[in-house]
Design a protein around this motif. Structure first.
Motif, PDB file in Angstrom:
ATOM      1  N   ALA A   1       0.825  -1.212   0.000  1.00 58.17           N
ATOM      2  CA  ALA A   1       0.000   0.000   0.000  1.00 58.17           C
ATOM      3  C   ALA A   1       0.857   1.258   0.000  1.00 58.17           C
ATOM      4  O   ALA A   1       0.549   2.238  -0.701  1.00 58.17           O
ATOM      5  CB  ALA A   1      -0.925  -0.005   1.224  1.00 58.17           C
ATOM      6  N   VAL A   2       1.931   1.251   0.768  1.00 64.51           N
ATOM      7  CA  VAL A   2       2.801   2.422   0.835  1.00 64.51           C
ATOM      8  C   VAL A   2       3.576   2.587  -0.463  1.00 64.51           C
ATOM      9  O   VAL A   2       3.766   3.708  -0.952  1.00 64.51           O
ATOM     10  CB  VAL A   2       3.762   2.292   2.040  1.00 64.51           C
ATOM     11  N   ARG A   3       4.008   1.464  -1.059  1.00 65.43           N
ATOM     12  CA  ARG A   3       4.719   1.573  -2.331  1.00 65.43           C
ATOM     13  C   ARG A   3       3.796   2.079  -3.432  1.00 65.43           C
ATOM     14  O   ARG A   3       4.220   2.846  -4.307  1.00 65.43           O
ATOM     15  CB  ARG A   3       5.332   0.220  -2.708  1.00 65.43           C
ATOM     16  N   ARG A   4       2.525   1.680  -3.396  1.00 70.48           N
ATOM     17  CA  ARG A   4       1.568   2.217  -4.377  1.00 70.48           C
ATOM     18  C   ARG A   4       1.374   3.710  -4.194  1.00 70.48           C
ATOM     19  O   ARG A   4       1.302   4.464  -5.174  1.00 70.48           O
ATOM     20  CB  ARG A   4       0.219   1.492  -4.250  1.00 70.48           C
ATOM     21  N   ARG A   5       1.281   4.147  -2.940  1.00 71.94           N
ATOM     22  CA  ARG A   5       1.141   5.582  -2.676  1.00 71.94           C
ATOM     23  C   ARG A   5       2.364   6.340  -3.193  1.00 71.94           C
ATOM     24  O   ARG A   5       2.243   7.403  -3.800  1.00 71.94           O
ATOM     25  CB  ARG A   5       0.960   5.825  -1.182  1.00 71.94           C
ATOM     26  N   SER A   6       3.541   5.792  -2.973  1.00 72.60           N
ATOM     27  CA  SER A   6       4.775   6.431  -3.437  1.00 72.60           C
ATOM     28  C   SER A   6       4.795   6.526  -4.956  1.00 72.60           C
ATOM     29  O   SER A   6       5.164   7.569  -5.521  1.00 72.60           O
ATOM     30  CB  SER A   6       5.992   5.642  -2.945  1.00 72.60           C
ATOM     31  N   ALA A   7       4.400   5.439  -5.636  1.00 74.57           N
ATOM     32  CA  ALA A   7       4.387   5.446  -7.101  1.00 74.57           C
ATOM     33  C   ALA A   7       3.399   6.483  -7.628  1.00 74.57           C
ATOM     34  O   ALA A   7       3.678   7.186  -8.615  1.00 74.57           O
ATOM     35  CB  ALA A   7       4.032   4.053  -7.614  1.00 74.57           C
ATOM     36  N   ARG A   8       2.239   6.584  -6.990  1.00 75.81           N
ATOM     37  CA  ARG A   8       1.241   7.572  -7.423  1.00 75.81           C
ATOM     38  C   ARG A   8       1.764   8.991  -7.267  1.00 75.81           C
ATOM     39  O   ARG A   8       1.602   9.833  -8.154  1.00 75.81           O
ATOM     40  CB  ARG A   8      -0.056   7.391  -6.626  1.00 75.81           C
TER      41      ARG A   8
END
Length: 420
Positions: free
Chosen positions: A197-204
């Motif tokens: 979830a945190v990596r997805r937020r970072s990518a976004r």
């Protein structure tokens, strides 16, 4: 619409939430351990509360400043990469702090290392709260998630210092508590940063920054330039001020009554009451409009803490406990309201920085409150901490005067067909 028990289950059971929630439990547990563990460690090595207080205060100052700076970086680069870098820097800094304390380095050097260590301490709280805006939709489920955040912080603020005190006394090396806190911080932050979830937020966030759609708050103050957010921060400062005076005052009051051990028991019960009533309050919040909720809750809390101070010289622990438990019922509702206020007054692209402003305000409030309480108790006796409650009422009055800055932001988040 208020949150129901089903909203709490739904929020914590959201796909992708389990890993960051578990990581945050480990990473945030030391939030209230660091300063006390450092203070007790320095006191044991140097034999001086003055030296210990200076080093602990330096660590808190660094943490307060670093929290805001890190929040701005995390909002612009995403949490994963900066947090992993911070973990490495923090590991070096806390190692240097332990060495400077253990080998009795000159006080200016130890203080400087403590400031840098505080600056490098990962700003976990803002990142964890901001993540819920990705995981849950606006409304009762997200409000339940913020209530969970407030409850978990309340538990850690009680358990952390208690564990630090036990480790310092029960282990052969007084630095054990600081090492345990640092280890939990490092492992929890690394785990959190690497969750899906945190990596997805970072990518976004990186994608939005690349295409220019990521909103950026310019200037030294960044998102804090927004009047509504400054009002919410004032509420957080006032809450910390009143809570800080009460924590010291209860210890003094129970000692005056001849039962010093009762202080820790009462503070623990205070936390339990706060957690239970926080869940119930989330189901039926009052006042419903947030711009009214902030000053009303702080005013009620301040009045009750003032009453705690006024009954303390009577020496009745039963009377003190009754008033204290009623006051405790207003703790979690305030912290939850601060989170909702951040969501309401700050843009989504600056959520981490905005949440971290709240953390800094609360930390500064607690620090001032504890210092003020100690001075007033020395001057007038165990009832002196009522002064903190009186000052909290003044802050509540300022919030009332500034309520319009929060009210102006409410229509975009309240349910369709209603208006605060």
């Amino acid at each position: 619409m208020p949150a129901a028990l089903s909203d709490y289950r739904a929020a914590l059971g959201t796909p992708g939430a389990a890993a960051p929630v578990c990581a945050s439990v480990l990473g945030r547990f030391p939030i209230a351990m660091h300063s006390l563990a450092t203070l007790l460690y320095v006191r044991e090595v140097h034999g001086s509360y003055a030296v210990a207080g200076a080093v602990s205060a330096a660590l808190l100052i660094g943490t307060a400043v670093g929290t805001v700076v890190q929040g701005r970086v995390l909002d612009r680069l995403g949490p994963t990469r900066p947090m992993l870098v911070l973990v490495a820097v923090y590991l070096l800094c806390v190692t240097g702090l332990v060495l400077s304390i253990e080998y009795r380095a000159a006080l200016p050097l130890t203080v400087a290392v403590a400031v840098v260590t505080g600056l490098a301490t990962p700003a976990f709280e803002g990142s964890s709260r901001a993540l819920w805006s990705d995981l849950t939709p606006p409304g009762p489920r997200r409000e339940a998630a913020y209530t969970y955040e407030a409850i978990s912080l309340e538990i850690f603020f009680i358990m952390g210092p208690a564990l630090a005190a036990v480790l310092v006394v029960a282990t052969p090396w007084p630095g054990t508590a600081l090492v345990v806190a640092a280890t939990a911080e490092i492992v929890g932050t690394t785990w959190f940063a690497l969750t899906a979830a945190v990596r997805r937020r970072s990518a976004r966030i990186r994608a939005e920054r690349a295409d220019g759609s990521l909103p950026v708050e310019a200037g030294l103050l960044g998102v804090f330039r927004r009047p509504g957010l400054r009002t919410v921060a004032l509420a957080s400062l006032g809450f910390g001020l009143v809570a800080g005076t009460a924590e010291v005052g209860v210890i003094a009051a129970t000692a005056f009554a001849g039962s010093p051990a009762a202080g820790g028991v009462l503070l623990s019960l205070w936390s339990v009451v706060s957690v239970l009533t926080g869940v119930l309050y989330g189901m039926r919040p009052w006042p419903r409009p947030l711009h009214l909720r902030l000053p009303v809750l702080l005013a009620g809390f301040a009045v009750l803490v003032t009453a705690m101070g006024l009954v303390s010289p009577l020496g009745s622990l039963v009377l003190l406990a009754v008033v204290m438990m009623v006051a405790g019922a207003l703790i979690t509702p305030q912290v939850t309201a601060h989170s909702l206020g951040v969501e309401q007054t700050a843009p989504a692209g600056s959520a981490t920085e905005a949440f971290n402003w709240m953390v800094m305000a609360a930390v500064l409030g607690v620090s001032v409150g504890q210092a003020l309480s100690g001075v007033m108790i020395d001057l007038v006796g165990p009832g002196g901490y009522a002064t903190g409650g009186a000052l909290g009422l003044l802050v509540a009055g300022l919030l009332w005067l500034r309520r319009g800055s929060v009210a102006d932001t409410e229509p975009r988040v309240v349910a369709a067909g209603s208006r605060a």
